[in-house]
Design a protein around this motif. Sequence first.
Motif, PDB file in Angstrom:
ATOM      1  N   SER A   1       1.394  83.422  21.500  1.00 18.73           N
ATOM      2  CA  SER A   1       2.531  84.367  21.474  1.00 18.73           C
ATOM      3  C   SER A   1       3.763  84.218  20.195  1.00 18.73           C
ATOM      4  O   SER A   1       3.692  82.942  20.611  1.00 18.73           O
ATOM      5  CB  SER A   1       3.079  85.117  22.913  1.00 18.73           C
ATOM      6  OG  SER A   1       4.603  85.838  22.640  1.00 18.73           O
ATOM      7  N   ASP A   2       4.174  85.015  19.296  1.00 20.38           N
ATOM      8  CA  ASP A   2       5.631  84.674  18.405  1.00 20.38           C
ATOM      9  C   ASP A   2       6.761  84.597  19.005  1.00 20.38           C
ATOM     10  O   ASP A   2       7.261  83.973  18.736  1.00 20.38           O
ATOM     11  CB  ASP A   2       5.551  85.515  17.172  1.00 20.38           C
ATOM     12  CG  ASP A   2       3.553  84.938  16.427  1.00 20.38           C
ATOM     13  OD1 ASP A   2       3.477  84.098  16.737  1.00 20.38           O
ATOM     14  OD2 ASP A   2       3.713  85.879  15.535  1.00 20.38           O
ATOM     15  N   GLN A   3       6.230  85.278  20.225  1.00 20.51           N
ATOM     16  CA  GLN A   3       7.908  85.353  21.359  1.00 20.51           C
ATOM     17  C   GLN A   3       6.961  84.381  22.411  1.00 20.51           C
ATOM     18  O   GLN A   3       7.045  85.466  23.779  1.00 20.51           O
ATOM     19  CB  GLN A   3       7.929  86.789  21.538  1.00 20.51           C
ATOM     20  CG  GLN A   3       8.586  87.308  19.815  1.00 20.51           C
ATOM     21  CD  GLN A   3       8.490  88.518  19.966  1.00 20.51           C
ATOM     22  OE1 GLN A   3       8.792  89.035  20.995  1.00 20.51           O
ATOM     23  NE2 GLN A   3      10.123  88.935  19.679  1.00 20.51           N
ATOM     24  N   PRO A   4       7.909  83.206  22.763  1.00 19.14           N
ATOM     25  CA  PRO A   4       7.162  82.492  23.971  1.00 19.14           C
ATOM     26  C   PRO A   4       8.186  83.239  25.185  1.00 19.14           C
ATOM     27  O   PRO A   4       6.948  83.470  26.553  1.00 19.14           O
ATOM     28  CB  PRO A   4       7.779  81.358  23.332  1.00 19.14           C
ATOM     29  CG  PRO A   4       7.857  81.556  21.626  1.00 19.14           C
ATOM     30  CD  PRO A   4       7.389  82.409  21.746  1.00 19.14           C
ATOM     31  N   TYR A   5       9.305  83.264  25.103  1.00 23.31           N
ATOM     32  CA  TYR A   5      10.236  83.820  26.112  1.00 23.31           C
ATOM     33  C   TYR A   5       9.479  85.680  26.763  1.00 23.31           C
ATOM     34  O   TYR A   5       9.582  85.760  27.825  1.00 23.31           O
ATOM     35  CB  TYR A   5      11.338  84.049  25.654  1.00 23.31           C
ATOM     36  CG  TYR A   5      12.050  85.386  24.936  1.00 23.31           C
ATOM     37  CD1 TYR A   5      12.526  85.979  25.630  1.00 23.31           C
ATOM     38  CD2 TYR A   5      11.503  85.293  23.749  1.00 23.31           C
ATOM     39  CE1 TYR A   5      12.599  87.623  25.052  1.00 23.31           C
ATOM     40  CE2 TYR A   5      12.262  86.630  23.125  1.00 23.31           C
ATOM     41  CZ  TYR A   5      12.761  87.316  23.620  1.00 23.31           C
ATOM     42  OH  TYR A   5      12.721  88.933  23.024  1.00 23.31           O
ATOM     43  N   LEU A   6       9.460  86.143  25.572  1.00 19.69           N
ATOM     44  CA  LEU A   6       8.909  87.005  26.717  1.00 19.69           C
ATOM     45  C   LEU A   6       7.123  87.014  26.582  1.00 19.69           C
ATOM     46  O   LEU A   6       7.120  87.676  28.398  1.00 19.69           O
ATOM     47  CB  LEU A   6       7.914  88.228  25.162  1.00 19.69           C
ATOM     48  CG  LEU A   6       9.302  88.996  24.657  1.00 19.69           C
ATOM     49  CD1 LEU A   6       9.234  89.709  23.570  1.00 19.69           C
ATOM     50  CD2 LEU A   6       9.601  89.712  25.481  1.00 19.69           C
TER      51      LEU A   6
ATOM     52  N   GLN B   1      17.182  80.083  26.829  1.00 16.32           N
ATOM     53  CA  GLN B   1      18.346  80.798  26.978  1.00 16.32           C
ATOM     54  C   GLN B   1      18.049  82.372  26.952  1.00 16.32           C
ATOM     55  O   GLN B   1      18.032  83.332  27.655  1.00 16.32           O
ATOM     56  CB  GLN B   1      19.223  80.599  25.324  1.00 16.32           C
ATOM     57  CG  GLN B   1      19.949  81.650  25.830  1.00 16.32           C
ATOM     58  CD  GLN B   1      21.385  81.687  26.918  1.00 16.32           C
ATOM     59  OE1 GLN B   1      21.658  80.297  27.256  1.00 16.32           O
ATOM     60  NE2 GLN B   1      21.817  82.234  27.046  1.00 16.32           N
ATOM     61  N   LYS B   2      17.014  82.823  26.380  1.00 18.14           N
ATOM     62  CA  LYS B   2      15.969  83.668  26.018  1.00 18.14           C
ATOM     63  C   LYS B   2      15.458  84.479  27.279  1.00 18.14           C
ATOM     64  O   LYS B   2      15.618  85.353  27.393  1.00 18.14           O
ATOM     65  CB  LYS B   2      14.517  84.053  25.344  1.00 18.14           C
ATOM     66  CG  LYS B   2      15.603  84.126  23.600  1.00 18.14           C
ATOM     67  CD  LYS B   2      14.482  83.944  22.691  1.00 18.14           C
ATOM     68  CE  LYS B   2      15.743  83.476  20.834  1.00 18.14           C
ATOM     69  NZ  LYS B   2      14.386  83.429  20.302  1.00 18.14           N
ATOM     70  N   VAL B   3      14.763  83.636  28.159  1.00 20.46           N
ATOM     71  CA  VAL B   3      14.493  83.875  29.103  1.00 20.46           C
ATOM     72  C   VAL B   3      14.921  83.620  30.306  1.00 20.46           C
ATOM     73  O   VAL B   3      15.499  85.128  30.640  1.00 20.46           O
ATOM     74  CB  VAL B   3      13.695  82.884  30.204  1.00 20.46           C
ATOM     75  CG1 VAL B   3      13.224  83.401  31.617  1.00 20.46           C
ATOM     76  CG2 VAL B   3      12.331  82.834  28.960  1.00 20.46           C
ATOM     77  N   LEU B   4      16.204  83.647  30.718  1.00 15.79           N
ATOM     78  CA  LEU B   4      17.859  83.711  31.319  1.00 15.79           C
ATOM     79  C   LEU B   4      18.375  85.037  30.919  1.00 15.79           C
ATOM     80  O   LEU B   4      18.734  85.510  31.663  1.00 15.79           O
ATOM     81  CB  LEU B   4      18.750  82.748  30.794  1.00 15.79           C
ATOM     82  CG  LEU B   4      18.582  81.580  31.649  1.00 15.79           C
ATOM     83  CD1 LEU B   4      18.997  80.265  30.727  1.00 15.79           C
ATOM     84  CD2 LEU B   4      18.617  81.875  33.156  1.00 15.79           C
ATOM     85  N   THR B   5      18.077  85.018  29.317  1.00 21.98           N
ATOM     86  CA  THR B   5      19.055  86.856  29.273  1.00 21.98           C
ATOM     87  C   THR B   5      18.167  87.678  29.654  1.00 21.98           C
ATOM     88  O   THR B   5      19.295  88.640  29.877  1.00 21.98           O
ATOM     89  CB  THR B   5      19.477  86.582  27.591  1.00 21.98           C
ATOM     90  OG1 THR B   5      20.175  85.201  27.225  1.00 21.98           O
ATOM     91  CG2 THR B   5      20.316  87.738  27.175  1.00 21.98           C
ATOM     92  N   HIS B   6      17.000  87.776  29.120  1.00 22.57           N
ATOM     93  CA  HIS B   6      16.530  88.933  29.264  1.00 22.57           C
ATOM     94  C   HIS B   6      15.522  89.059  31.122  1.00 22.57           C
ATOM     95  O   HIS B   6      14.597  90.231  31.011  1.00 22.57           O
ATOM     96  CB  HIS B   6      14.840  89.058  28.406  1.00 22.57           C
ATOM     97  CG  HIS B   6      15.716  89.156  26.662  1.00 22.57           C
ATOM     98  ND1 HIS B   6      16.389  90.571  26.169  1.00 22.57           N
ATOM     99  CD2 HIS B   6      16.107  88.106  25.924  1.00 22.57           C
ATOM    100  CE1 HIS B   6      17.132  89.788  25.525  1.00 22.57           C
ATOM    101  NE2 HIS B   6      16.755  88.418  24.870  1.00 22.57           N
ATOM    102  N   GLY B   7      15.170  88.198  31.440  1.00 24.09           N
ATOM    103  CA  GLY B   7      14.148  88.241  32.268  1.00 24.09           C
ATOM    104  C   GLY B   7      15.013  89.030  33.976  1.00 24.09           C
ATOM    105  O   GLY B   7      16.368  88.210  33.790  1.00 24.09           O
ATOM    106  N   ASP B   8      14.389  88.974  34.719  1.00 21.49           N
ATOM    107  CA  ASP B   8      15.076  89.256  36.100  1.00 21.49           C
ATOM    108  C   ASP B   8      13.766  88.637  37.002  1.00 21.49           C
ATOM    109  O   ASP B   8      14.920  88.560  38.428  1.00 21.49           O
ATOM    110  CB  ASP B   8      14.886  90.955  36.603  1.00 21.49           C
ATOM    111  CG  ASP B   8      13.344  90.659  35.875  1.00 21.49           C
ATOM    112  OD1 ASP B   8      12.497  90.510  36.394  1.00 21.49           O
ATOM    113  OD2 ASP B   8      12.436  92.323  36.553  1.00 21.49           O
TER     114      ASP B   8
END
Length: 145
Positions: free
Chosen positions: A92-97, A131-138
């Motif tokens: 994946s090029d977007q690990p947080y996703l 930060q991206k996991v914190l921002t985009h995840g539930d």
Amino acid sequence: MFKRALVPIDGSTLSTKASRAAIKLAAEVGARLVAFHAVPTFRTFSYEVPMLADTARSYRAACVVRARKLLGDVAAEARRAEVTCDEVHVYSDQPYLAILREAKRKRCDLILMASHGRKGLRSLLLGSETQKVLTHGDVPVLVYR
């Protein structure tokens, strides 16, 4: 309490420490672990197709070896602590996703991950996967420093 925690591993010292903390937490609360590793997809430009195909194959083979080593180390340590641990690696090029997708797919109720604070211009351009996991995840996230 938590039943299944996902712990992303990238090979850094801090992610190794985070995985140890995840194992300890899982052992204490009787949870399962999902050790997770995301690898960027292979991209290159070449005017020679055979060279490109060979390079891509080599890249993927090296990534599989590295992922198995990283995840295997976590799984072995989890076994010693009597914690059940699944091993997952993806491209994946977007690990947080990828982290968020896998946490949902595995029905994780916690993501325990290292804080990888970048500094300066790099942090402005790239941001932090944590930060991206914190921002985009539930899913609740426990950040390990």
